[in-house]
Design a protein around this motif. Structure first.
Motif, short mmCIF file in Angstrom:
data_model
loop_
_atom_site.label_atom_id
_atom_site.label_comp_id
_atom_site.label_asym_id
_atom_site.label_seq_id
_atom_site.Cartn_x
_atom_site.Cartn_y
_atom_site.Cartn_z
N ALA A 181 19.41 3.31 14.05
CA ALA A 181 18.63 2.06 13.98
C ALA A 181 17.16 2.34 14.30
O ALA A 181 16.25 1.78 13.67
N TRP A 182 16.93 3.21 15.27
CA TRP A 182 15.55 3.60 15.61
C TRP A 182 14.86 4.23 14.40
O TRP A 182 13.71 3.89 14.09
N THR A 183 15.55 5.15 13.74
CA THR A 183 14.95 5.84 12.60
C THR A 183 14.64 4.87 11.47
O THR A 183 13.56 4.92 10.86
N TYR A 184 15.57 3.94 11.18
CA TYR A 184 15.32 2.94 10.14
C TYR A 184 14.08 2.12 10.47
O TYR A 184 13.22 1.86 9.62
N LEU A 185 13.97 1.70 11.73
CA LEU A 185 12.85 0.85 12.14
C LEU A 185 11.53 1.59 11.98
O LEU A 185 10.55 1.04 11.43
N MET A 186 11.47 2.83 12.43
CA MET A 186 10.23 3.60 12.34
C MET A 186 9.85 3.86 10.87
O MET A 186 8.67 3.87 10.52
N GLU A 187 10.84 4.06 10.02
CA GLU A 187 10.54 4.33 8.62
C GLU A 187 10.03 3.10 7.88
O GLU A 187 9.33 3.22 6.88
N VAL A 188 10.34 1.89 8.38
CA VAL A 188 9.74 0.68 7.80
C VAL A 188 8.23 0.72 7.99
O VAL A 188 7.45 0.47 7.05
N PHE A 189 7.80 1.04 9.21
CA PHE A 189 6.36 1.14 9.48
C PHE A 189 5.74 2.28 8.68
O PHE A 189 4.61 2.17 8.18
N THR A 190 6.47 3.36 8.55
CA THR A 190 5.98 4.51 7.80
C THR A 190 5.82 4.16 6.32
O THR A 190 4.84 4.56 5.68
N LEU A 191 6.78 3.43 5.76
CA LEU A 191 6.72 3.06 4.35
C LEU A 191 5.52 2.17 4.06
O LEU A 191 4.81 2.36 3.06
N VAL A 192 5.25 1.21 4.94
CA VAL A 192 4.07 0.36 4.78
C VAL A 192 2.81 1.22 4.83
O VAL A 192 1.87 1.04 4.05
N GLY A 193 2.80 2.19 5.74
CA GLY A 193 1.67 3.12 5.81
C GLY A 193 1.49 3.90 4.53
O GLY A 193 0.37 4.17 4.10
N GLY A 194 2.62 4.27 3.90
CA GLY A 194 2.54 4.99 2.65
C GLY A 194 1.90 4.19 1.54
O GLY A 194 1.14 4.71 0.72
N ILE A 195 2.19 2.91 1.50
CA ILE A 195 1.57 2.02 0.50
C ILE A 195 0.06 1.95 0.71
O ILE A 195 -0.73 2.01 -0.25
N VAL A 196 -0.34 1.85 1.96
CA VAL A 196 -1.78 1.85 2.29
C VAL A 196 -2.41 3.15 1.83
O VAL A 196 -3.48 3.16 1.21
N MET A 197 -1.75 4.27 2.12
CA MET A 197 -2.28 5.57 1.75
C MET A 197 -2.45 5.70 0.24
O MET A 197 -3.50 6.13 -0.26
N LEU A 198 -1.41 5.35 -0.52
CA LEU A 198 -1.47 5.50 -1.98
C LEU A 198 -2.59 4.69 -2.60
O LEU A 198 -3.18 5.09 -3.60
N SER A 199 -2.91 3.55 -2.01
CA SER A 199 -3.94 2.69 -2.57
C SER A 199 -5.36 3.13 -2.19
O SER A 199 -6.31 2.78 -2.89
N LEU A 200 -5.50 3.91 -1.14
CA LEU A 200 -6.84 4.21 -0.62
C LEU A 200 -7.26 5.68 -0.65
O LEU A 200 -8.45 5.96 -0.68
N ILE A 201 -6.32 6.60 -0.63
CA ILE A 201 -6.67 7.99 -0.34
C ILE A 201 -7.59 8.62 -1.38
O ILE A 201 -8.46 9.43 -1.04
N ASP A 202 -7.44 8.27 -2.65
CA ASP A 202 -8.32 8.85 -3.67
C ASP A 202 -9.56 8.00 -3.93
O ASP A 202 -10.51 8.47 -4.55
N ARG A 203 -9.56 6.76 -3.44
CA ARG A 203 -10.74 5.91 -3.60
C ARG A 203 -11.67 6.03 -2.39
O ARG A 203 -12.87 6.23 -2.53
N LYS A 204 -11.11 5.88 -1.20
CA LYS A 204 -11.93 5.93 0.02
C LYS A 204 -12.03 7.32 0.62
O LYS A 204 -12.90 7.59 1.43
N GLY A 205 -11.13 8.19 0.24
CA GLY A 205 -11.18 9.56 0.73
C GLY A 205 -10.24 9.81 1.90
O GLY A 205 -9.62 8.91 2.46
N ARG A 206 -10.17 11.10 2.26
CA ARG A 206 -9.25 11.53 3.31
C ARG A 206 -9.80 11.28 4.71
O ARG A 206 -9.08 10.90 5.63
N LYS A 207 -11.09 11.52 4.87
CA LYS A 207 -11.68 11.55 6.21
C LYS A 207 -11.56 10.21 6.93
O LYS A 207 -11.16 10.15 8.10
N LEU A 208 -11.91 9.12 6.26
CA LEU A 208 -11.85 7.80 6.87
C LEU A 208 -10.43 7.44 7.29
O LEU A 208 -10.20 6.98 8.43
N LEU A 209 -9.47 7.66 6.39
CA LEU A 209 -8.07 7.35 6.72
C LEU A 209 -7.58 8.16 7.92
O LEU A 209 -6.87 7.65 8.78
N GLN A 210 -7.98 9.42 7.97
CA GLN A 210 -7.52 10.28 9.06
C GLN A 210 -8.11 9.84 10.41
O GLN A 210 -7.40 9.78 11.42
#
Length: 468
Positions: free
Chosen positions: A292-321
């Motif tokens: 249950a812990w792993t499922y919960l953490m992966e929900v937050f991770t998946l949302v983070g992945g959506i943010v990453m895919l939308s921004l990483i090539d437009r805003k760049g790596r440095k700001l996100l990091q």
């Protein structure tokens, strides 16, 4: 024109790129499964071997089971970083073969020492994959989508592997009722399935055009690659082979390379403290089971992945990091603060949100998709020494993760949880500062981000016409 890779950089994202992501990403998926599954079943493994908190060396056994694969990964990274100088394609597939064989052998571990040794060798395959997969992804990707390609194919696929580990535990244990003595063996051994399934596809992957040109120096094969990819007949003048060595590039850009190594060293201490011990030490504080812990953490991770895919090539790596490291440190401190005043015990949802948001910034929305996907090792280093720099950054990260597997439970036991969280939060803030001061933005072509373009001025395209 000295940028002979322009056709590859400008090629639209297509089926070849999708196939490349899947072929390389399944190995990372397996890594995520192998390194997460041991955290989920760690308590059961210890119990199966008769190891309890009253057993002499309990903390050491815990650390060795959790960290042996990480130690092996550091070794595997260094070995395959050297091998990859002789060809990316040549050794691709060996990494997942090691992963598959030794994942399966875990089912036969007759004692705790056998399991530790098996996982140590399994880790060599993990380290090899951490070097090879992001590098091959990056060298095949187009410039516009390279961040998303590596971020999804390496960063997010790791999370999907972790989810499968939790699912395998849930199906085998709570649903099917498999006994604990067999349950942990099944969960760990299932990591062999995705690894062995992708061996053939990896052996069929084409050599990267950058290796063909800048390391092999094979003009004819490179011209044929351009003809195939861009439907252009070209004739190259000048020596396309990079005659510079490791010392030349390291002397010029050592500041960036060392910073990339430090960032992965810092990140993996923070991340693996949660990956290895979150499902047991932290989840119990919130009344959650390991899966249950792993499922919960992966929900937050998946949302983070959506943010990453939308921004990483437009805003760049440095700001996100930078934002990722700051968010990670801040929410870890918040979690500890809520726990210290009793809010986590009274309202577990508050603790879940605080820790989960820390994972959101830590993983796919920040350094988990950049530093821990090997992006900086790939993008900061020129082709000639890319595999070596990538191997050093991976080994640095695995060293940090190994340190977390030994230090975190010891600090937890000796000084209490708050000291451990203060330490991890401090590392996150330091990493944000290191990124801001020492790491340049790396979006764009690989030759520009690595400064390799400066060494290619003598290369010219003498003929340039469409193929008829």
């Amino acid at each position: 024109m000295s940028d002979i890779f322009e056709d590859f950089d400008k090629k639209k994202f297509g089926w070849f790129h999708v196939k490349s992501i899947l072929t390389t990403g399944i190995g990372v998926f397996t890594d995520g499964y192998d390194l997460s599954s041991v955290g989920i079943v760690l308590a059961i493994v210890l119990s199966s071997y008769g190891i309890t908190k009253s057993t002499p060396g309990y903390v050491l056994y815990t650390s060795l089971i959790a960290g042996s694969a990480l130690i092996g990964a550091a070794v595997g990274a260094l070995i395959f970083g050297e091998l990859a100088r002789r060809g990316r394609k040549k050794f691709y597939g060996v990494d997942v073969l090691i992963l598959g064989i030794f994942a399966f052998l875990q089912i036969f571990a007759i004692n705790v020492y056998a399991l530790i040794i098996i996982r140590l060798i399994l880790g060599i395959g993990v380290g090899a994959d951490y070097v090879m997969s992001p590098m091959i992804m990056g060298e095949h990707a187009n410039a516009k989508d390279r961040g998303k390609t590596i971020g999804f194919g390496f960063g997010m696929m790791w999370g999907f592997g972790a989810l499968l580990a939790a699912f395998a535990y849930m199906i085998s244990g709570p649903i099917l009722g498999v006994s604990d003595a067999i349950l942990w063996r099944i969960v760990l051994a299932l990591g062999a399935v995705p690894a062995l399934a992708v061996v053939y596809l990896r052996r069929k992957m084409p050599e990267t055009p950058r290796f063909i040109a800048r390391i092999a120096g094979d003009k004819k094969s490179f011209e044929d690659e351009v003809k195939y990819v861009a439907n252009r007949q070209i004739k190259i003048e000048g020596n396309i082979k990079d005659e510079h060595g490791f010392r030349y590039y390291f002397h010029k850009y050592r500041r960036e390379y060392v910073a990339a190594m430090l960032l992965w060293f810092f990140y993996d201490q923070i991340a693996y403290a949660g990956i290895l011990f979150g499902p047991t030490l932290i989840a119990s504080k919130l009344g959650l089971s390991p899966d249950a812990w792993t499922y919960l953490m992966e929900v937050f991770t998946l949302v983070g992945g959506i943010v990453m895919l939308s921004l990483i090539d437009r805003k760049g790596r440095k700001l996100l990091q930078i934002l990722g490291f700051i968010g990670m440190g801040a929410f870890l401190l918040l979690f500890d603060g809520l726990k210290s005043v009793g809010i986590v015990a009274a309202f577990p949802i508050a603790g879940m949100l605080a820790y989960g948001l820390g994972m959101h910034f830590s993983n796919q929305a920040g350094p988990g998709s950049i530093t821990a996907s090997g992006m900086y090792g790939v993008e900061l280093a020129p082709t000639k020494i890319r595999s070596q720099i990538q191997s050093y950054t991976v080994a640095s990260g695995r060293t940090g993760a190994s340190l977390a597997s030994f230090v975190f439970p010891a600090v937890f036991a000796a000084f209490g949880e708050s000291v451990a969280f203060y330490y991890l939060s401090a590392l996150a803030i330091i990493a944000a500062v290191v990124t801001f001061v020492f790491i340049p933005e790396t979006k764009g072509s690989l030759e520009e981000s690595s400064n390799e373009i400066k060494e290619m001025k003598s290369i010219k395209i003498a003929e340039d016409q469409p193929v008829r």
